[in-house]
Motif scaffolding. Structure first.
Motif, PDB file in Angstrom:
ATOM      1  N   LYS A  62       0.848  -1.208   0.000  1.00 47.82           N
ATOM      2  CA  LYS A  62       0.000   0.000   0.000  1.00 47.82           C
ATOM      3  C   LYS A  62       0.881   1.256   0.000  1.00 47.82           C
ATOM      4  O   LYS A  62       0.611   2.224  -0.712  1.00 47.82           O
ATOM      5  CB  LYS A  62      -0.906  -0.035   1.230  1.00 47.82           C
ATOM      6  CG  LYS A  62      -1.989   1.012   1.231  1.00 47.82           C
ATOM      7  CD  LYS A  62      -3.139   0.628   0.331  1.00 47.82           C
ATOM      8  CE  LYS A  62      -4.333   1.541   0.494  1.00 47.82           C
ATOM      9  NZ  LYS A  62      -5.282   1.387  -0.609  1.00 47.82           N
ATOM     10  N   ASP A  87     -13.548 -11.078  10.780  1.00 47.90           N
ATOM     11  CA  ASP A  87     -12.679 -10.019  10.268  1.00 47.90           C
ATOM     12  C   ASP A  87     -11.783 -10.542   9.144  1.00 47.90           C
ATOM     13  O   ASP A  87     -11.524  -9.832   8.162  1.00 47.90           O
ATOM     14  CB  ASP A  87     -11.798  -9.452  11.387  1.00 47.90           C
ATOM     15  CG  ASP A  87     -12.496  -8.345  12.168  1.00 47.90           C
ATOM     16  OD1 ASP A  87     -13.695  -8.101  11.929  1.00 47.90           O
ATOM     17  OD2 ASP A  87     -11.831  -7.721  13.024  1.00 47.90           O
ATOM     18  N   LYS A 132     -13.607 -10.489   6.021  1.00 42.30           N
ATOM     19  CA  LYS A 132     -13.637  -9.121   5.453  1.00 42.30           C
ATOM     20  C   LYS A 132     -12.330  -8.830   4.718  1.00 42.30           C
ATOM     21  O   LYS A 132     -12.326  -8.189   3.663  1.00 42.30           O
ATOM     22  CB  LYS A 132     -13.849  -8.091   6.569  1.00 42.30           C
ATOM     23  CG  LYS A 132     -15.249  -8.117   7.165  1.00 42.30           C
ATOM     24  CD  LYS A 132     -15.358  -7.129   8.317  1.00 42.30           C
ATOM     25  CE  LYS A 132     -16.735  -7.213   8.967  1.00 42.30           C
ATOM     26  NZ  LYS A 132     -16.820  -6.366  10.173  1.00 42.30           N
ATOM     27  N   TRP A 133     -11.229  -9.282   5.296  1.00 40.17           N
ATOM     28  CA  TRP A 133      -9.924  -9.096   4.653  1.00 40.17           C
ATOM     29  C   TRP A 133      -9.882  -9.847   3.327  1.00 40.17           C
ATOM     30  O   TRP A 133      -9.425  -9.332   2.317  1.00 40.17           O
ATOM     31  CB  TRP A 133      -8.834  -9.576   5.606  1.00 40.17           C
ATOM     32  CG  TRP A 133      -7.446  -9.616   5.054  1.00 40.17           C
ATOM     33  CD1 TRP A 133      -6.641 -10.717   4.969  1.00 40.17           C
ATOM     34  CD2 TRP A 133      -6.687  -8.532   4.517  1.00 40.17           C
ATOM     35  NE1 TRP A 133      -5.424 -10.372   4.413  1.00 40.17           N
ATOM     36  CE2 TRP A 133      -5.435  -9.037   4.132  1.00 40.17           C
ATOM     37  CE3 TRP A 133      -6.957  -7.165   4.337  1.00 40.17           C
ATOM     38  CZ2 TRP A 133      -4.441  -8.239   3.568  1.00 40.17           C
ATOM     39  CZ3 TRP A 133      -5.978  -6.371   3.771  1.00 40.17           C
ATOM     40  CH2 TRP A 133      -4.734  -6.905   3.398  1.00 40.17           C
ATOM     41  N   LYS A 159      -9.803  -8.208  -3.438  1.00 35.59           N
ATOM     42  CA  LYS A 159     -10.303  -8.241  -4.811  1.00 35.59           C
ATOM     43  C   LYS A 159      -9.677  -7.043  -5.539  1.00 35.59           C
ATOM     44  O   LYS A 159      -9.372  -6.038  -4.893  1.00 35.59           O
ATOM     45  CB  LYS A 159     -11.830  -8.113  -4.835  1.00 35.59           C
ATOM     46  CG  LYS A 159     -12.572  -9.186  -4.046  1.00 35.59           C
ATOM     47  CD  LYS A 159     -12.647 -10.503  -4.781  1.00 35.59           C
ATOM     48  CE  LYS A 159     -13.435 -11.556  -4.013  1.00 35.59           C
ATOM     49  NZ  LYS A 159     -12.754 -12.042  -2.808  1.00 35.59           N
ATOM     50  N   ARG A 198     -12.352 -10.563   1.424  1.00 33.89           N
ATOM     51  CA  ARG A 198     -13.187  -9.816   0.462  1.00 33.89           C
ATOM     52  C   ARG A 198     -12.452  -8.581  -0.066  1.00 33.89           C
ATOM     53  O   ARG A 198     -12.642  -8.169  -1.209  1.00 33.89           O
ATOM     54  CB  ARG A 198     -14.484  -9.360   1.134  1.00 33.89           C
ATOM     55  CG  ARG A 198     -15.480 -10.470   1.410  1.00 33.89           C
ATOM     56  CD  ARG A 198     -16.659  -9.887   2.174  1.00 33.89           C
ATOM     57  NE  ARG A 198     -17.646 -10.885   2.544  1.00 33.89           N
ATOM     58  CZ  ARG A 198     -18.366 -10.823   3.671  1.00 33.89           C
ATOM     59  NH1 ARG A 198     -18.203  -9.810   4.520  1.00 33.89           N
ATOM     60  NH2 ARG A 198     -19.246 -11.758   3.947  1.00 33.89           N
ATOM     61  N   ALA A 199     -11.603  -7.969   0.793  1.00 32.55           N
ATOM     62  CA  ALA A 199     -10.876  -6.759   0.389  1.00 32.55           C
ATOM     63  C   ALA A 199      -9.766  -7.062  -0.614  1.00 32.55           C
ATOM     64  O   ALA A 199      -9.266  -6.148  -1.274  1.00 32.55           O
ATOM     65  CB  ALA A 199     -10.299  -6.066   1.619  1.00 32.55           C
ATOM     66  N   ILE A 238     -11.327  -1.301   6.230  1.00 28.06           N
ATOM     67  CA  ILE A 238     -11.923  -2.557   5.771  1.00 28.06           C
ATOM     68  C   ILE A 238     -13.051  -3.004   6.702  1.00 28.06           C
ATOM     69  O   ILE A 238     -13.832  -3.887   6.366  1.00 28.06           O
ATOM     70  CB  ILE A 238     -10.806  -3.630   5.647  1.00 28.06           C
ATOM     71  CG1 ILE A 238      -9.874  -3.249   4.493  1.00 28.06           C
ATOM     72  CG2 ILE A 238     -11.351  -5.034   5.417  1.00 28.06           C
ATOM     73  CD1 ILE A 238      -8.606  -4.077   4.427  1.00 28.06           C
ATOM     74  N   VAL A 248      -9.975  -2.904  -4.627  1.00 30.97           N
ATOM     75  CA  VAL A 248     -10.653  -2.612  -3.371  1.00 30.97           C
ATOM     76  C   VAL A 248      -9.626  -2.024  -2.403  1.00 30.97           C
ATOM     77  O   VAL A 248      -9.636  -0.817  -2.146  1.00 30.97           O
ATOM     78  CB  VAL A 248     -11.335  -3.873  -2.762  1.00 30.97           C
ATOM     79  CG1 VAL A 248     -12.013  -3.522  -1.439  1.00 30.97           C
ATOM     80  CG2 VAL A 248     -12.350  -4.449  -3.746  1.00 30.97           C
ATOM     81  N   PHE A 249      -8.733  -2.828  -1.892  1.00 34.11           N
ATOM     82  CA  PHE A 249      -7.665  -2.311  -1.008  1.00 34.11           C
ATOM     83  C   PHE A 249      -6.423  -1.960  -1.814  1.00 34.11           C
ATOM     84  O   PHE A 249      -5.779  -0.945  -1.562  1.00 34.11           O
ATOM     85  CB  PHE A 249      -7.343  -3.349   0.064  1.00 34.11           C
ATOM     86  CG  PHE A 249      -6.273  -2.913   1.025  1.00 34.11           C
ATOM     87  CD1 PHE A 249      -6.515  -1.881   1.930  1.00 34.11           C
ATOM     88  CD2 PHE A 249      -5.035  -3.514   1.030  1.00 34.11           C
ATOM     89  CE1 PHE A 249      -5.526  -1.453   2.811  1.00 34.11           C
ATOM     90  CE2 PHE A 249      -4.036  -3.097   1.914  1.00 34.11           C
ATOM     91  CZ  PHE A 249      -4.287  -2.070   2.812  1.00 34.11           C
ATOM     92  N   LEU A 279      -5.656   0.055   7.508  1.00 35.52           N
ATOM     93  CA  LEU A 279      -6.067  -1.269   7.060  1.00 35.52           C
ATOM     94  C   LEU A 279      -7.304  -1.754   7.813  1.00 35.52           C
ATOM     95  O   LEU A 279      -8.355  -1.939   7.218  1.00 35.52           O
ATOM     96  CB  LEU A 279      -4.887  -2.244   7.223  1.00 35.52           C
ATOM     97  CG  LEU A 279      -4.951  -3.517   6.377  1.00 35.52           C
ATOM     98  CD1 LEU A 279      -3.557  -3.963   5.973  1.00 35.52           C
ATOM     99  CD2 LEU A 279      -5.631  -4.642   7.145  1.00 35.52           C
TER     100      LEU A 279
END
Length: 237
Positions: free
Chosen positions: A56, A218, A221-222, A227, A224-225, A171, A230-231, A167
């Motif tokens: 990032k 959680d 969720k990470w 993709k 899913r992020a 998210i 997204v993140f 982060l």
């Protein structure tokens, strides 16, 4: 039925939860039933989030992946080791989990990331088994302890604060955090197979390579992020 399993289980398909189960208590013996919000130490799974946090900052133009680590820590006397070397476990560095003790670290004192860096620099001549960088893969906690220091240097935040603000919060990982000594009173402790408490030891405050606490929800969720766009950008992934 009866089970000695203490923990949480989550199964998801295409990002959607299809099964969850929480069993046991956070303390042994205890009455504090484990639920969806009980955080667990995710150990080396932490490295995957440290890696993405590093990328990032790279996306933000803070450094190049092939920059020597020495560029940001000038006393670091291993000029061929790059940020990419650390991310890909190709630094050739030995593991602090062993060498700090071998070099005589006082085990009554907790080690912090800066201590690992300092020993690598000042005790280099005494270190055994330093490999040639960028020639082979060797999984090593030291790499990710150093990446946490880089994240701190480039972001101007402590690693726990950076991970929280950049982060976990964006998210929605509301029950995830980087463990610090002040958290000792309110996290599930570690036990051996006999159910005996394993106290914190001198290695247990280093972060980046470990020391992330999270929950199954959680971590979904990470997932899913991760993709495209997204993140991180698709090209980064």
């Amino acid at each position: 039925g009866r089970s000695n399993f203490n923990g949480s289980v989550l199964v998801a398909k295409s990002g959607n939860i299809i099964y969850t189960r929480y069993n046991g208590t956070a303390h042994l013996p205890g009455k504090d039933s484990i639920n969806s919000e009980t955080p667990f130490h995710i150990a080396s799974v932490s490295k995957t989030l440290t890696a993405m946090a590093t990328l990032k900052l790279w996306e933000a133009g803070k450094f190049q992946l092939d920059d020597p680590f020495q560029k940001y820590f000038p006393a670091f006397n291993y000029p061929e080791i790059t940020i990419r070397s650390l991310l890909t476990h190709r630094s050739g560095l030995p593991n602090y989990v062993y060498f700090m003790e071998e070099l005589g670290w006082d085990k009554k004192q907790y080690i912090h990331n800066a201590d690992v860096l300092q020993y690598l620099i000042t005790r280099k001549a005494e270190l055994k088994n330093i490999g040639r960088p960028n020639t082979y893969f060797s999984y090593c906690n030291t790499n990710y302890a150093l990446l946490a220091l880089l994240i701190e240097k480039m972001s101007g935040q402590s690693f726990p604060d950076y991970m929280k603000s950049q982060l976990f919060e964006p998210i929605g990982m509301t029950h995830s955090f980087i463990f610090q000594q002040s958290d000792s009173g309110h996290v599930p402790l570690s036990y051996d197979w006999r159910g005996q408490l394993i106290p914190l030891n001198f290695l247990d405050l280093v972060y980046g390579d470990k020391n992330m606490y999270s929950t199954a929800e959680d971590l979904l969720k990470w997932d899913r992020a991760l993709k495209p766009d997204v993140f991180l950008k698709a090209a980064t992934l």
